[in-house]
Write an enzyme that holds these catalytic residues in place. Structure first.
Site, PDB file in Angstrom:
ATOM      1  N   THR A 250      -9.200 -10.231   0.040  1.00  0.00           N
ATOM      2  CA  THR A 250      -8.887 -10.153   1.470  1.00  0.00           C
ATOM      3  C   THR A 250      -9.933  -9.335   2.233  1.00  0.00           C
ATOM      4  O   THR A 250     -10.499  -8.383   1.712  1.00  0.00           O
ATOM      5  CB  THR A 250      -7.500  -9.517   1.672  1.00  0.00           C
ATOM      6  OG1 THR A 250      -7.422  -8.332   0.882  1.00  0.00           O
ATOM      7  CG2 THR A 250      -6.407 -10.473   1.240  1.00  0.00           C
ATOM      8  N   ASP A 315      -9.120  -2.776  -8.719  1.00  0.00           N
ATOM      9  CA  ASP A 315      -8.953  -2.548  -7.281  1.00  0.00           C
ATOM     10  C   ASP A 315     -10.221  -1.974  -6.657  1.00  0.00           C
ATOM     11  O   ASP A 315     -10.173  -1.313  -5.632  1.00  0.00           O
ATOM     12  CB  ASP A 315      -7.740  -1.633  -6.997  1.00  0.00           C
ATOM     13  CG  ASP A 315      -7.298  -1.675  -5.535  1.00  0.00           C
ATOM     14  OD1 ASP A 315      -7.651  -2.634  -4.829  1.00  0.00           O
ATOM     15  OD2 ASP A 315      -6.620  -0.727  -5.095  1.00  0.00           O
ATOM     16  N   HIS A 622       6.916   5.817   0.244  1.00  0.00           N
ATOM     17  CA  HIS A 622       7.778   6.958  -0.105  1.00  0.00           C
ATOM     18  C   HIS A 622       7.200   7.811  -1.222  1.00  0.00           C
ATOM     19  O   HIS A 622       7.779   8.839  -1.573  1.00  0.00           O
ATOM     20  CB  HIS A 622       9.176   6.465  -0.485  1.00  0.00           C
ATOM     21  CG  HIS A 622       9.933   5.917   0.691  1.00  0.00           C
ATOM     22  ND1 HIS A 622      10.440   6.727   1.688  1.00  0.00           N
ATOM     23  CD2 HIS A 622      10.242   4.650   1.048  1.00  0.00           C
ATOM     24  CE1 HIS A 622      11.041   5.969   2.598  1.00  0.00           C
ATOM     25  NE2 HIS A 622      10.924   4.709   2.239  1.00  0.00           N
TER      26      HIS A 622
HETATM   27 CA    CA Z   1      -6.404  -3.129  -2.945  1.00  0.00          CA
END
Ligand code: CA
Length: 704
Positions: A250, A315, A622
């Site tokens: 993305t 990531d 959270h």
């Molecule tokens: Ca990511």
């Protein structure tokens, strides 16, 4: 419009810094004489965030004081870089709410709320709905909304001109800033972890919202045919049935327009899911993940790419700023890209053809030994893909450098980068990549979801560094008081400004890193400052708005700063020399103390099931291990969490949806009880630990 111009002409006769022409277009954004404005996300098309103003400098920065501040009631997080256009500051807050503020007085002109919570549906639960900024073009302000709309707003009135839904399918979101060029507005998408996510960027007509072109980052299903030759080329680097996952990639942050080549550079995202063994079993480079992709700005046609992390599995996206510069490189001027992505290498790339000129580690990296300059490829270490099934790697999934903006000062030749020194534990020990199932609207990494205790001895740190891209070395480094800090701006006055996790807004000497000035902003800072000039006065502005996804996920590592959800106001602060306004004080709250229902017998198997669910659907806001970093309520201390019925009403019925808590109507009663027991279990053990050791310990993120 005519009236506006007449007013501006009068103003222009009084001062050289206000331009008579109020049409802000590409010529204005690229106009180096417009020294007083900040017209695009990275100030101008270079994205250097270099301000050619020198009124504020090392020998007088000590006299910098608060000119005015503006409280922003109801706002939970501010991550944006504001724009300063002809005397008005435009910026966005969480839920893509846009503000226009008089840059002299601090008076609010208008506030535009696109009511994201009404539009987002299940998307609302994917991530904290942060927003990093707006674009400006010919009298309109453009914002990408969390639910995927690109909206044009009249800059004078704050009224909506047009809106278009940019997202395909049900998942994904927008948190990034659009960019404006050539009468076009370009925006990407976010959510590589959101399930069935395929990255792309799309250019729209600035006047009408009509779609002009879209470029996909990952190839689709071959049987359906490819959109273009670049997708056919990319498909050769994938294995298995990647299209069933979408593949990720993305374009959620970095988009740079280069007027010298009329190109768009996209900084592309990580794999969806992260684990390559799931996404593309058997390997492959997986183009165009974790890359810079260069496109023709008018047609979206592929020009070249450079991939920073082939076979991405951690990531390690390349979503960080793509900064344009001209450097004296081995005796001749070269037009280059400066790029410091998550994977920890600082890249210098020739932007005419994408050739790699330099790639050097600017922080601790254990996944690769170095990058081979000839081939342009990283040389992975044996432990990079953890042959034992699990392992600790540097950097973590937030990278050595995440989205917080870096800046480049052509006068010092240095790049100022907020960095993090933190490892991550990745594990695929307890799972079978072949049978792993993606869950839309949850957080999909493709790794085990586990909590690893006992990693608390590892020292975590963050710093502001100055990197010399020609000498390929760190010139200075200033340690930060916390892990998650703001972006930077640098000025012709030899200064660097940055806000940090501890709520300190500071100025550093651009050449030495010496701290010259600081201000207690009363709340942690994650956005980037800007500087502008009006009526001969140089201002520095910063949004103070601790919050968003990661301050939650970092848990206790950031909770110790004392920022508790809802306890401190979010604000815009503006500074100038000699000003002495006083900021209303804010309180630092102690870390919330967990509540325990001592009569409750905890169902341990259900609590364990709840741990899995919590760390794929709740933790980003959270907090990992249910320890909030102040971005959302700490559930261990929430009275609501003492009642399974109240929790069911919030999750299944969406009782707090209008206050920003998404509805989870597809969770079963059993799943809700598992979350309840998980939080009760954590609260009980953390309360016991708190009583034994009130200072707490450190929690590392793992592969969840
Ligand atoms: Ca990511």
């Amino acid at each position: 419009m005519i009236r506006n111009r007449w007013w501006l002409l009068l103003a222009a006769s009084a001062c050289c810094n206000v331009h008579a022409e109020s049409i802000i277009d590409g010529a204005a954004i690229a106009d180096e004489s417009r020294t007083g404005d900040w017209l695009s996300y990275g100030r101008d098309y270079s994205e250097q965030r270099f301000v050619p103003l020198s009124q504020i400098k090392p020998d007088n920065v000590g006299k910098l004081g608060l000119a005015w501040s503006l409280d922003l009631p109801g706002i939970k997080s501010l991550q944006a870089t504001p724009l300063a256009v002809d005397g008005t500051i435009y910026f966005s807050g969480n839920d893509s709410i846009v503000f226009a503020v008089d840059a002299r007085s601090g008076q609010l002109k208008w506030r535009y709320d696109p009511e994201v919570w009404k539009h987002a549906g299940k998307r609302y639960r994917l991530l904290f709905p942060a927003n990093r900024g707006v674009a400006y073009w010919k009298g309109r302000v453009y914002v990408g909304t969390y639910d995927g709309r690109l909206i044009a707003v009249d800059a004078a009135t704050g009224k909506e001109s047009w809106a278009v839904q940019t997202l395909e399918g049900e998942t994904g979101y927008i948190t990034g800033a659009p960019r404006a060029y050539n009468d076009k507005i370009i925006i990407g998408n976010g959510g590589a972890e959101a399930g069935y996510s395929r990255g792309y960027a799309t250019a729209y007509d600035a006047a009408t919202g009509k779609r002009i072109w879209r470029f996909y980052i990952t190839p689709g299903e071959p049987a359906k045919g490819f959109e273009n030759a670049a997708m056919a080329m990319a498909a050769k680097t994938w294995k298995g049935e990647w299209w069933k996952f979408g593949g990720g990639g993305t374009v959620w942050n970095s988009i740079t327009y280069d007027p010298e080549f009329n190109r768009i550079y996209l900084g592309t995202g990580n794999g969806g899911p992260w684990n390559q063994n799931v996404r593309s079993p058997g390997g492959g480079d997986n183009l165009f993940l974790s890359s810079i992709v260069a496109l023709d700005a008018d047609t979206g046609a592929y020009a070249w790419h450079y991939q920073t992390t082939p076979g991405e599995s951690w990531d390690y996206n390349s979503s960080q700023d793509i900064v344009l510069a001209t450097l004296k490189w081995q005796g001749r001027n070269r037009k280059v890209i400066l790029h410091a992505p998550k994977n920890g290498f600082f890249y210098v790339i020739d932007r005419s053809d994408g050739k790699l000129l330099a790639a050097d580690a600017f922080g601790k990296v254990t996944w690769a030994t170095h990058v081979d300059i000839e081939s342009g490829r990283p040389v992975e270490t044996p432990e990079a893909r953890f042959p034992g099934g699990a392992g600790l790697l540097y950097p973590s999934s937030v990278g050595v450098h995440d989205w917080q903006a870096m800046s480049f000062n052509p006068q010092t030749g240095l790049v100022y980068i907020p960095t993090v020194d933190m490892p991550q534990y990745y594990s695929q020990k307890n799972m079978d990549p072949r049978s792993w199932v993606e869950k839309p609207f949850f957080y999909n990494t493709g790794y085990d979801v586990i909590e690893v205790e006992g990693l608390g001895q590892i020292r975590l740190s963050a710093s502001l560094i100055a990197w010399d891209p020609i000498a390929k070395r760190k010139v200075w480094e200033t340690p930060m008081p916390g892990l998650w800090n703001g972006g930077t701006v640098t000025t012709a006055g030899d200064l660097v400004f940055q806000g940090n996790a501890a709520g300190e807004f500071a100025a550093y000497h651009a050449r030495t890193g010496k701290k010259l000035w600081s201000f207690d902003a009363g709340l942690g800072i994650v956005g980037a400052p800007i500087s502008y000039q009006i009526d001969g006065q140089q201002y520095v502005a910063i949004l103070v708005g601790w919050g968003g996804a990661l301050p939650g996920a970092f848990g206790v590592g950031v909770a110790r700063h004392g920022w508790v959800y809802g306890a401190q106001p979010r604000r815009l602060l503006v500074f100038a020399l000699g000003r002495k306004s006083v900021l209303p004080p804010t309180v630092k709250a102690p870390m919330p103390i967990p509540l325990d229902d001592t009569k409750l017998t905890i169902d341990k198997p259900l609590a364990t099931a709840g741990q899995q669910l919590f760390n794929t659907s709740c933790h980003l806001c959270h907090g990992f291990m249910a320890i909030s970093g102040g971005g959302a309520p700490d559930l261990r201390a929430s009275p609501l969490m003492l009642s399974p019925d109240a929790l069911r009403s919030v999750l299944q019925d969406g009782a707090l949806a209008s206050r920003g808590m998404p509805q989870f109507d597809d969770l079963s009663d059993e799943q809700i009880r598992s979350l309840y027991f998980y939080v009760r279990d954590r609260a009980r053990s953390d309360l016991a630990r708190h009583k034994a050791e009130p200072a707490g310990d450190t929690v590392l993120p793992t592969g969840s």
